[in-house]
Enzyme design. Structure first.
Site, PDB file in Angstrom:
ATOM      1  N   ASP A  53       0.835  -1.205   0.000  1.00  0.00           N
ATOM      2  CA  ASP A  53       0.000   0.000   0.000  1.00  0.00           C
ATOM      3  C   ASP A  53       0.869   1.254   0.000  1.00  0.00           C
ATOM      4  OD1 ASP A  53      -2.283   1.575   0.094  1.00  0.00           O
ATOM      5  OD2 ASP A  53      -2.522   1.384   2.260  1.00  0.00           O
ATOM      6  N   CYS A  76      -8.250  -2.398  -4.172  1.00  0.00           N
ATOM      7  CA  CYS A  76      -7.284  -2.597  -3.096  1.00  0.00           C
ATOM      8  C   CYS A  76      -8.097  -2.440  -1.816  1.00  0.00           C
ATOM      9  CB  CYS A  76      -6.089  -1.651  -3.214  1.00  0.00           C
ATOM     10  SG  CYS A  76      -6.500   0.091  -3.449  1.00  0.00           S
ATOM     11  N   ILE A  77      -7.564  -1.819  -0.787  1.00  0.00           N
ATOM     12  CA  ILE A  77      -8.346  -1.658   0.446  1.00  0.00           C
ATOM     13  C   ILE A  77      -9.337  -0.503   0.301  1.00  0.00           C
ATOM     14  CG2 ILE A  77      -8.266  -1.191   2.934  1.00  0.00           C
ATOM     15  CD1 ILE A  77      -7.168  -3.928   2.294  1.00  0.00           C
ATOM     16  N   ALA A  78      -8.824   0.704   0.058  1.00  0.00           N
ATOM     17  CA  ALA A  78      -9.703   1.877  -0.073  1.00  0.00           C
ATOM     18  C   ALA A  78      -9.956   2.248  -1.527  1.00  0.00           C
ATOM     19  CB  ALA A  78      -9.101   3.070   0.665  1.00  0.00           C
ATOM     20  N   GLY A  79      -9.190   1.674  -2.443  1.00  0.00           N
ATOM     21  CA  GLY A  79      -9.368   1.983  -3.858  1.00  0.00           C
ATOM     22  C   GLY A  79      -8.854   3.354  -4.245  1.00  0.00           C
ATOM     23  N   LEU A  80      -7.856   3.860  -3.505  1.00  0.00           N
ATOM     24  CA  LEU A  80      -7.350   5.213  -3.771  1.00  0.00           C
ATOM     25  C   LEU A  80      -5.872   5.256  -4.146  1.00  0.00           C
ATOM     26  CD1 LEU A  80      -9.118   7.117  -0.860  1.00  0.00           C
ATOM     27  CD2 LEU A  80      -9.697   7.153  -3.293  1.00  0.00           C
ATOM     28  N   GLY A  81      -5.149   4.165  -4.006  1.00  0.00           N
ATOM     29  CA  GLY A  81      -3.720   4.173  -4.295  1.00  0.00           C
ATOM     30  C   GLY A  81      -3.358   3.165  -5.366  1.00  0.00           C
ATOM     31  N   ARG A  82      -3.244   1.908  -4.964  1.00  0.00           N
ATOM     32  CA  ARG A  82      -2.823   0.858  -5.892  1.00  0.00           C
ATOM     33  C   ARG A  82      -3.785   0.720  -7.066  1.00  0.00           C
ATOM     34  NH1 ARG A  82      -1.974  -3.252  -0.909  1.00  0.00           N
ATOM     35  NH2 ARG A  82      -3.691  -1.952  -0.169  1.00  0.00           N
TER      36      ARG A  82
END
EC number: 3.1.3.48
Length: 163
Positions: free
Chosen positions: A70, A104-110
């Site tokens: 992340d 991903c987890i929050a859908g804001l980075g990867r």
């Protein structure tokens, strides 16, 4: 739905793919995401985070594991596998625009980072790709990831599509 999650899903389209970007599914949201995938004829989901749900609950959808840390940028082998997944999905769909889910987890980075790579491969300039994704998904992509994208070179000749 979990009211604390502000980025449920975002749809971003290129000339060859439609991407559904979303947060990590939970027990409560899996039925919603299953329905969303079905409505969008999505048979491929790319997971960029550790396994935290039962992938078999997405019957008829192939789950691809492309985990990387992340906040970081993907290693070369992850990028190569991502592009191969996109190419294969396009071929399997008869070289018609195809839908790929990615989270991903929050859908804001990867997640948006990999979508930006696909957009660059599809002929978009790196900062254009970032601006385009951010116009659809606020707060996407951190500074080190933007730096990486600025330096990213498409694997194909300029202007070529993922195919």
């Amino acid at each position: 739905m979990d009211p604390g999650r502000s980025h449920i899903e975002t749809i971003i389209e290129s000339s060859t793919h439609k991407f559904i970007l979303f947060d990590e599914p939970t027990e409560e949201t899996i039925p919603y995401f299953k329905d969303l995938m079905k409505k969008n004829s999505c048979i491929n989901i790319v997971r960029c985070c550790e396994i935290n749900y039962d992938a078999s609950l997405f019957e008829g959808v192939k789950i691809h594991e492309l985990c990387f840390k992340d906040g970081n940028v993907p290693p070369k082998d992850i990028i190569e596998r991502w592009l191969e997944i996109l190419k294969q999905a396009f071929i399997e769909n008869g070289k018609q625009k195809t839908t790929v889910g990615i989270h991903c987890i929050a859908g804001l980075g990867r997640t948006p980072l990999l979508v930006c790579i696909a957009l660059i491969e599809d002929g978009m300039k790196p900062l254009q790709a970032v601006e385009f994704v951010r116009s659809k998904r606020k707060n996407a992509i951190n500074s080190p990831q933007i730096k990486f994208l600025k330096e990213y070179k498409a694997s194909k000749k300029a202007g070529c599509k993922i195919m």
